[in-house]
Design an enzyme around this catalytic site. Structure first.
Site, short mmCIF file in Angstrom:
data_model
loop_
_atom_site.label_atom_id
_atom_site.label_comp_id
_atom_site.label_asym_id
_atom_site.label_seq_id
_atom_site.Cartn_x
_atom_site.Cartn_y
_atom_site.Cartn_z
N LYS A 4 0.82 -1.21 0.00
CA LYS A 4 0.00 0.00 0.00
C LYS A 4 0.86 1.26 0.00
O LYS A 4 0.59 2.21 -0.74
CB LYS A 4 -0.93 0.00 1.23
CG LYS A 4 -1.89 -1.17 1.29
CD LYS A 4 -2.85 -1.06 2.46
CE LYS A 4 -2.16 -1.08 3.81
NZ LYS A 4 -1.45 -2.37 4.09
N ARG A 12 13.61 -5.38 9.69
CA ARG A 12 12.68 -5.10 10.79
C ARG A 12 12.57 -6.33 11.68
O ARG A 12 12.52 -7.47 11.20
CB ARG A 12 11.30 -4.76 10.24
CG ARG A 12 11.15 -3.31 9.86
CD ARG A 12 9.77 -2.99 9.34
NE ARG A 12 8.69 -3.47 10.19
CZ ARG A 12 7.43 -3.07 10.08
NH1 ARG A 12 7.10 -2.20 9.15
NH2 ARG A 12 6.49 -3.55 10.86
N ARG A 31 0.38 -10.50 12.77
CA ARG A 31 -0.11 -9.25 12.20
C ARG A 31 -1.22 -9.49 11.19
O ARG A 31 -2.19 -8.73 11.11
CB ARG A 31 1.04 -8.49 11.54
CG ARG A 31 2.03 -7.90 12.54
CD ARG A 31 3.42 -7.67 11.96
NE ARG A 31 3.44 -6.67 10.91
CZ ARG A 31 4.43 -6.53 10.05
NH1 ARG A 31 5.48 -7.35 10.08
NH2 ARG A 31 4.39 -5.58 9.15
N ARG A 57 -9.83 1.41 9.85
CA ARG A 57 -9.46 0.03 10.18
C ARG A 57 -10.65 -0.78 10.69
O ARG A 57 -10.58 -2.00 10.74
CB ARG A 57 -8.36 0.01 11.25
CG ARG A 57 -7.03 0.55 10.79
CD ARG A 57 -6.00 0.48 11.89
NE ARG A 57 -4.73 1.11 11.53
CZ ARG A 57 -3.73 0.48 10.95
NH1 ARG A 57 -3.84 -0.80 10.68
NH2 ARG A 57 -2.61 1.12 10.67
N ARG A 110 12.74 -9.62 3.25
CA ARG A 110 12.95 -8.21 2.93
C ARG A 110 14.00 -7.57 3.84
O ARG A 110 14.05 -7.84 5.04
CB ARG A 110 11.61 -7.47 3.09
CG ARG A 110 11.61 -6.03 2.66
CD ARG A 110 10.21 -5.48 2.62
NE ARG A 110 9.56 -5.47 3.93
CZ ARG A 110 8.33 -5.03 4.14
NH1 ARG A 110 7.59 -4.60 3.13
NH2 ARG A 110 7.81 -5.04 5.36
#
Length: 219
Positions: A14, A161, A172, A88, A127
């Site tokens: 996004k 991360r 998540r 959300r 990533r």
């Protein structure tokens, strides 16, 4: 003016697509996280309310977030707004709709960036980024040309991360599906929902978004 919501789980792309729309179409990205951080140090009445709530360690209310969005929309130019990270929940969706109607605006499209969960886990867990310039890489699909060295700036400061791993991402994803996925049905019922393949190549996703926006402009 075109106002859109980008929906999708963490890692669906996004943010990447929002930045392309800002650069290529002159739209304004409204990220609630950025707005809260900015408001906290702004010194405005709304900013003081945000700071008080955050300093107490409490969650910022939907009323405050809507107020920040309304304030931002009044002061920004651009060809339209991209809602990033909001709404959300169904309650937030109702509140956003009411605010847009008060402002004489509406939503042009709600675009779901649909992904396959297992493929998303593979994408995110591989990533890493350059700590110096922010360039994004991937162990399998986009490794650095020289191991451990950024192709763009030459830095060797590579970062991952802490929550970019399979276990954290699954947590998540579950949180996203519990809280946010009801919005898919909500906006489908309103006739505002469009769907694109969030795991396609970045250019292909951008092309699909452009086609939706152009169709809505012509409607």
């Amino acid at each position: 003016m075109k106002n859109i919501i980008l929906l999708g789980p963490p890692g669906a792309g996004k943010g990447t697509q929002a930045r392309k729309l800002v650069e290529e179409r002159g739209m304004v990205q409204l990220s609630t996280g950025d707005m809260l951080r900015e408001a906290r140090t702004s010194g405005t009445e709304m900013g003081k309310r945000v700071a008080e709530v955050m300093d107490r360690g409490d969650l910022v209310t939907d009323e405050i977030v809507i107020g920040l969005i309304e304030e931002k929309m009044r002061g920004a130019g651009g060809t339209g707004f991209i809602f990033d990270g909001f709404p959300r929940t169904l309650g937030q969706a109702d509140a956003l709709g009411a605010m847009l109607r008060r402002s004489g605006q509406d939503l042009s499209a709600v675009i779901e960036m649909r992904v396959d969960d297992e493929a998303l886990v593979r994408r995110i867990s591989g990533r890493f980024t350059c700590g110096n310039c922010g360039e994004v890489y991937h162990d399998e699909t986009r490794p650095t040309k020289v191991a451990g060295t950024c192709d763009v700036c030459g830095s060797t400061d590579m970062k991952r991360r802490a929550d970019d791993n399979a276990e954290s991402l699954k947590v998540r994803l579950m949180e996203y599906y519990k809280k946010t996925s009801p919005l898919i049905g909500y906006y489908y019922a309103l006739g505002d929902l469009f769907t694109v393949d969030g795991l396609a190549e970045i250019g292909a996703v951008a092309g699909a978004l452009a086609e939706i926006l152009d169709q809505q402009s012509a409607a």
